[in-house]
Motif scaffolding. Sequence first.
Motif, PDB file in Angstrom:
ATOM      1  N   LYS A 441      -4.086  36.201  18.099  1.00 52.54           N
ATOM      2  CA  LYS A 441      -2.895  35.467  17.660  1.00 52.54           C
ATOM      3  C   LYS A 441      -2.352  34.692  18.853  1.00 52.54           C
ATOM      4  CE  LYS A 441      -0.660  40.007  17.768  1.00 52.54           C
ATOM      5  NZ  LYS A 441      -0.006  41.034  16.950  1.00 52.54           N
ATOM      6  N   ALA A 442      -1.639  33.607  18.582  1.00 50.67           N
ATOM      7  CA  ALA A 442      -1.244  32.696  19.668  1.00 50.67           C
ATOM      8  C   ALA A 442       0.196  32.236  19.503  1.00 50.67           C
ATOM      9  CB  ALA A 442      -2.182  31.498  19.723  1.00 50.67           C
ATOM     10  N   ILE A 443       0.801  31.879  20.652  1.00 52.73           N
ATOM     11  CA  ILE A 443       2.167  31.345  20.703  1.00 52.73           C
ATOM     12  C   ILE A 443       2.147  30.065  21.524  1.00 52.73           C
ATOM     13  CG2 ILE A 443       4.503  31.712  21.600  1.00 52.73           C
ATOM     14  CD1 ILE A 443       4.141  34.694  21.099  1.00 52.73           C
ATOM     15  N   ALA A 444       2.766  29.019  21.018  1.00 51.84           N
ATOM     16  CA  ALA A 444       2.900  27.766  21.771  1.00 51.84           C
ATOM     17  C   ALA A 444       3.784  27.994  22.986  1.00 51.84           C
ATOM     18  CB  ALA A 444       3.487  26.684  20.880  1.00 51.84           C
ATOM     19  N   THR A 445       3.392  27.407  24.120  1.00 54.11           N
ATOM     20  CA  THR A 445       4.099  27.700  25.374  1.00 54.11           C
ATOM     21  C   THR A 445       4.587  26.465  26.124  1.00 54.11           C
ATOM     22  OG1 THR A 445       1.906  27.913  26.387  1.00 54.11           O
ATOM     23  CG2 THR A 445       3.042  29.941  25.775  1.00 54.11           C
ATOM     24  N   GLY A 446       4.324  25.253  25.619  1.00 58.76           N
ATOM     25  CA  GLY A 446       4.878  24.068  26.260  1.00 58.76           C
ATOM     26  C   GLY A 446       3.850  23.227  26.983  1.00 58.76           C
ATOM     27  N   ASN A 447       4.216  22.000  27.256  1.00 59.71           N
ATOM     28  CA  ASN A 447       3.318  21.021  27.844  1.00 59.71           C
ATOM     29  C   ASN A 447       2.819  21.456  29.218  1.00 59.71           C
ATOM     30  OD1 ASN A 447       1.973  18.522  27.890  1.00 59.71           O
ATOM     31  ND2 ASN A 447       3.607  17.618  29.125  1.00 59.71           N
ATOM     32  N   LEU A 448       1.520  21.303  29.453  1.00 59.06           N
ATOM     33  CA  LEU A 448       0.873  21.637  30.721  1.00 59.06           C
ATOM     34  C   LEU A 448       1.102  23.096  31.122  1.00 59.06           C
ATOM     35  CD1 LEU A 448       1.503  18.413  32.826  1.00 59.06           C
ATOM     36  CD2 LEU A 448      -0.376  18.948  31.296  1.00 59.06           C
ATOM     37  N   THR A 449       0.770  24.003  30.234  1.00 57.23           N
ATOM     38  CA  THR A 449       0.824  25.434  30.536  1.00 57.23           C
ATOM     39  C   THR A 449      -0.168  25.747  31.649  1.00 57.23           C
ATOM     40  OG1 THR A 449       1.494  25.999  28.291  1.00 57.23           O
ATOM     41  CG2 THR A 449       0.460  27.735  29.587  1.00 57.23           C
ATOM     42  N   PHE A 450       0.272  26.521  32.678  1.00 54.34           N
ATOM     43  CA  PHE A 450      -0.621  26.716  33.825  1.00 54.34           C
ATOM     44  C   PHE A 450      -0.695  28.139  34.364  1.00 54.34           C
ATOM     45  CE2 PHE A 450       3.504  25.654  35.655  1.00 54.34           C
ATOM     46  CZ  PHE A 450       3.624  26.558  36.701  1.00 54.34           C
ATOM     47  N   LEU A 451       0.149  29.065  33.918  1.00 51.54           N
ATOM     48  CA  LEU A 451       0.161  30.391  34.531  1.00 51.54           C
ATOM     49  C   LEU A 451       0.586  31.445  33.523  1.00 51.54           C
ATOM     50  CD1 LEU A 451       0.313  32.403  36.999  1.00 51.54           C
ATOM     51  CD2 LEU A 451       2.673  31.639  37.291  1.00 51.54           C
ATOM     52  N   VAL A 452      -0.151  32.591  33.504  1.00 46.79           N
ATOM     53  CA  VAL A 452       0.254  33.753  32.710  1.00 46.79           C
ATOM     54  C   VAL A 452       0.321  34.953  33.649  1.00 46.79           C
ATOM     55  CG1 VAL A 452      -2.141  34.218  32.005  1.00 46.79           C
ATOM     56  CG2 VAL A 452      -0.243  35.187  30.689  1.00 46.79           C
ATOM     57  N   HIS A 453       1.377  35.767  33.500  1.00 50.54           N
ATOM     58  CA  HIS A 453       1.592  36.913  34.394  1.00 50.54           C
ATOM     59  C   HIS A 453       2.332  37.995  33.637  1.00 50.54           C
ATOM     60  CE1 HIS A 453       2.658  39.268  37.930  1.00 50.54           C
ATOM     61  NE2 HIS A 453       3.930  39.187  37.581  1.00 50.54           N
ATOM     62  N   HIS A 454       1.869  39.232  33.776  1.00 48.11           N
ATOM     63  CA  HIS A 454       2.574  40.371  33.189  1.00 48.11           C
ATOM     64  C   HIS A 454       3.313  41.105  34.290  1.00 48.11           C
ATOM     65  CE1 HIS A 454       2.638  44.359  30.782  1.00 48.11           C
ATOM     66  NE2 HIS A 454       3.627  43.580  30.408  1.00 48.11           N
ATOM     67  N   GLY A 455       4.600  41.355  34.080  1.00 48.39           N
ATOM     68  CA  GLY A 455       5.407  42.045  35.071  1.00 48.39           C
ATOM     69  C   GLY A 455       4.848  43.414  35.406  1.00 48.39           C
ATOM     70  N   ASN A 456       5.159  43.909  36.615  1.00 43.88           N
ATOM     71  CA  ASN A 456       4.562  45.146  37.122  1.00 43.88           C
ATOM     72  C   ASN A 456       5.290  46.388  36.626  1.00 43.88           C
ATOM     73  OD1 ASN A 456       2.575  43.812  38.666  1.00 43.88           O
ATOM     74  ND2 ASN A 456       4.090  43.369  40.246  1.00 43.88           N
ATOM     75  N   ALA A 457       5.341  46.554  35.317  1.00 41.34           N
ATOM     76  CA  ALA A 457       5.914  47.743  34.684  1.00 41.34           C
ATOM     77  C   ALA A 457       5.355  47.829  33.272  1.00 41.34           C
ATOM     78  CB  ALA A 457       7.439  47.677  34.658  1.00 41.34           C
ATOM     79  N   THR A 458       5.269  49.044  32.747  1.00 45.68           N
ATOM     80  CA  THR A 458       4.659  49.236  31.428  1.00 45.68           C
ATOM     81  C   THR A 458       5.353  48.431  30.348  1.00 45.68           C
ATOM     82  OG1 THR A 458       3.959  51.459  32.066  1.00 45.68           O
ATOM     83  CG2 THR A 458       4.024  50.969  29.704  1.00 45.68           C
ATOM     84  N   ASP A 459       6.681  48.419  30.358  1.00 46.32           N
ATOM     85  CA  ASP A 459       7.438  47.720  29.315  1.00 46.32           C
ATOM     86  C   ASP A 459       7.917  46.340  29.762  1.00 46.32           C
ATOM     87  OD1 ASP A 459       9.165  48.671  31.196  1.00 46.32           O
ATOM     88  OD2 ASP A 459      10.651  49.480  29.781  1.00 46.32           O
ATOM     89  N   ALA A 460       7.312  45.801  30.816  1.00 48.14           N
ATOM     90  CA  ALA A 460       7.729  44.486  31.323  1.00 48.14           C
ATOM     91  C   ALA A 460       7.304  43.383  30.359  1.00 48.14           C
ATOM     92  CB  ALA A 460       7.120  44.233  32.693  1.00 48.14           C
ATOM     93  N   PRO A 461       8.024  42.248  30.360  1.00 48.16           N
ATOM     94  CA  PRO A 461       7.619  41.112  29.527  1.00 48.16           C
ATOM     95  C   PRO A 461       6.361  40.443  30.068  1.00 48.16           C
ATOM     96  CG  PRO A 461       9.936  40.932  30.232  1.00 48.16           C
ATOM     97  CD  PRO A 461       9.294  41.989  31.067  1.00 48.16           C
ATOM     98  N   LEU A 462       5.735  39.658  29.204  1.00 48.47           N
ATOM     99  CA  LEU A 462       4.674  38.739  29.601  1.00 48.47           C
ATOM    100  C   LEU A 462       5.329  37.398  29.893  1.00 48.47           C
ATOM    101  CD1 LEU A 462       1.493  38.277  29.677  1.00 48.47           C
ATOM    102  CD2 LEU A 462       1.807  37.242  27.422  1.00 48.47           C
ATOM    103  N   TRP A 463       4.911  36.750  30.994  1.00 48.16           N
ATOM    104  CA  TRP A 463       5.506  35.472  31.382  1.00 48.16           C
ATOM    105  C   TRP A 463       4.433  34.391  31.342  1.00 48.16           C
ATOM    106  CZ3 TRP A 463      10.682  35.448  32.034  1.00 48.16           C
ATOM    107  CH2 TRP A 463      11.312  36.680  32.274  1.00 48.16           C
ATOM    108  N   VAL A 464       4.744  33.284  30.667  1.00 46.71           N
ATOM    109  CA  VAL A 464       3.828  32.148  30.596  1.00 46.71           C
ATOM    110  C   VAL A 464       4.589  30.906  31.049  1.00 46.71           C
ATOM    111  CG1 VAL A 464       2.253  30.808  29.178  1.00 46.71           C
ATOM    112  CG2 VAL A 464       2.616  33.234  28.666  1.00 46.71           C
ATOM    113  N   PHE A 465       4.048  30.224  32.066  1.00 45.74           N
ATOM    114  CA  PHE A 465       4.719  29.101  32.698  1.00 45.74           C
ATOM    115  C   PHE A 465       4.083  27.774  32.268  1.00 45.74           C
ATOM    116  CE2 PHE A 465       5.719  32.713  35.166  1.00 45.74           C
ATOM    117  CZ  PHE A 465       6.869  32.470  35.893  1.00 45.74           C
ATOM    118  N   SER A 466       4.918  26.829  31.903  1.00 41.20           N
ATOM    119  CA  SER A 466       4.487  25.448  31.716  1.00 41.20           C
ATOM    120  C   SER A 466       5.364  24.578  32.604  1.00 41.20           C
ATOM    121  CB  SER A 466       4.597  25.028  30.240  1.00 41.20           C
ATOM    122  OG  SER A 466       5.944  25.046  29.819  1.00 41.20           O
ATOM    123  N   THR A 467       5.181  23.269  32.544  1.00 38.50           N
ATOM    124  CA  THR A 467       5.856  22.418  33.530  1.00 38.50           C
ATOM    125  C   THR A 467       7.368  22.371  33.392  1.00 38.50           C
ATOM    126  OG1 THR A 467       5.395  20.527  32.106  1.00 38.50           O
ATOM    127  CG2 THR A 467       3.915  20.891  33.960  1.00 38.50           C
TER     128      THR A 467
END
Length: 533
Positions: A441-467
């Motif tokens: 399954k997928a989520i739109a993340t914005g123009n020129l998406t360039f980075l995905v990172h999961h915070g360093n904790a079990t219940d941390a959010p997922l972060w996806v960066f675009s411009t």
Amino acid sequence: MKLKHILLLSIFVITGTAEATRFFALNHEKDKKTYHNELVELDSQSGEVMTKIKLRSTNRFATEKLNLPLSDYMFFYGKEDKKTGQLEIVNKTDLDDIKSVKIDAINSYLVPNVGMQEFKHLTADNQFLILHTGYKKEQNITIIDVTSGSIAKQIPISKHRNTVELSSDGNYLLVNNISKDELTVISLDQFNVVMTSNLGKFRAYATINNDHLYLTKYTGKPPKKSYWIQALNLVTKEKTNFTAKGKTEPVFAVGEDSGQLMVVTTSEDGKQTFLSRVTGSQTEIIGTYEMKMRPEKMFINEEFNQALIKGKGQIATVQLQNPAVYSVTKLPFDSIMYGYNDSGKLLYLKEGTGSEVAVIDVESGELIERSGTGRPGVKFGQFMASVALAGVGLNYGYGIYFARYSNTGFTLNHDQDKLYVINTKTNDVTHFNAHDLSDRKAIATGNLTFLVHHGNATDAPLWVFSTKHINQINDQNFTLEKEIEYEDIIGFDMEADYFIIKTTEDIQTYDMKTGDISNQWPLVDVDEVWTES
């Protein structure tokens, strides 16, 4: 927990903790053609101006901060005209301690799909700053003594178009005269030219290791083209031709921690593949494999003691503690990103733009599954990700650093049960079950998406960066929790798990473990803002 990335070379991030972060800014006041430049330190908690330091005024071009690894100094450059510039070195311990050095203009050139490039290198001891300066007939490698603020040495290089890069072992500079196909090697120990070689038609630079330069040489034409290796001792200038010849071009790789150089070659008939250790002018074959392969890249993963060899249409994994144990998998697509899970038992492959992903069982070589990514039916623009990322407007090039030097296009979550992949064509992030790529399954993340990172904790959010947007996604149910608009990323630390952004109204520091804003203050009237530790 994150993927154990093989391609992870370096990420330009802020180190230390949020409390130790210092905020700096540049102000430029223009008076006709003159820029009056000012360095400002801001209070990290309130954003109020603490200190103002006048930098040199510049003509026609505003002073800019040079993008270099963190050190005890900050470096500012003002281009005065086409031929000259002014470098200012600011001691972060004492901001009034400023060294000013007049230099030739820093050389810059356009690299397709990347943008304008300049060579700048700060030595590991922070003692010398090395620049490629000048244009056309007067080009130099300029070595600046950071402590004294003076030019320690200038090494003239060819008047033609040159590219300059650091050798893989970090001990030499390689100056490639593209027009004449000439290679100059400069020692960073003595700052002297140790070799200038006309590569010519029948050889190409391969790598440098342990004070030896390795060249790939060949004779004949396809299908009878034959390759071999020549080693040049950069200390004694002795040349050694390796006697073994092969049907394909040798592929080198070095262990990041051990410094051990390895090479993959083939037999002259192409029916055998060899894996060898290289030490100086000697090679030792450690593995012989009865398989046809056209090696293209090799990566040494010392954590799992494996060599990963990418060939045309296939990928091989060799267990270095017992090189007779290996597996071969037919490549499902032309992958350029690779990563292991924490156990090293699963290997993930990602197509360059993220349009496809696959998972392989390392021991057996079995392709467990492959899948497309992105939202079904979404069309993408005409530009490849590398083209688009060249225009990323992030402060001091964070986006370009992530795109070029890191494997941040996919990640496993903290529990290793979910895989997240960004697709830089459709600009979204795709969720998979990590063991078999089910539950896509997928989520739109914005123009020129360039980075995905999961915070360093079990219940941390997922972060996806675009411009212009940062997406905060719930890892448990894969839902979009927050969309943060920003103008510039001015701080980012994967270890301390925070990022700092500038919006149209304020400066915000986000805790990536919780998604909370840990600090926020109104934006002051400055032209550029960044962080230091």
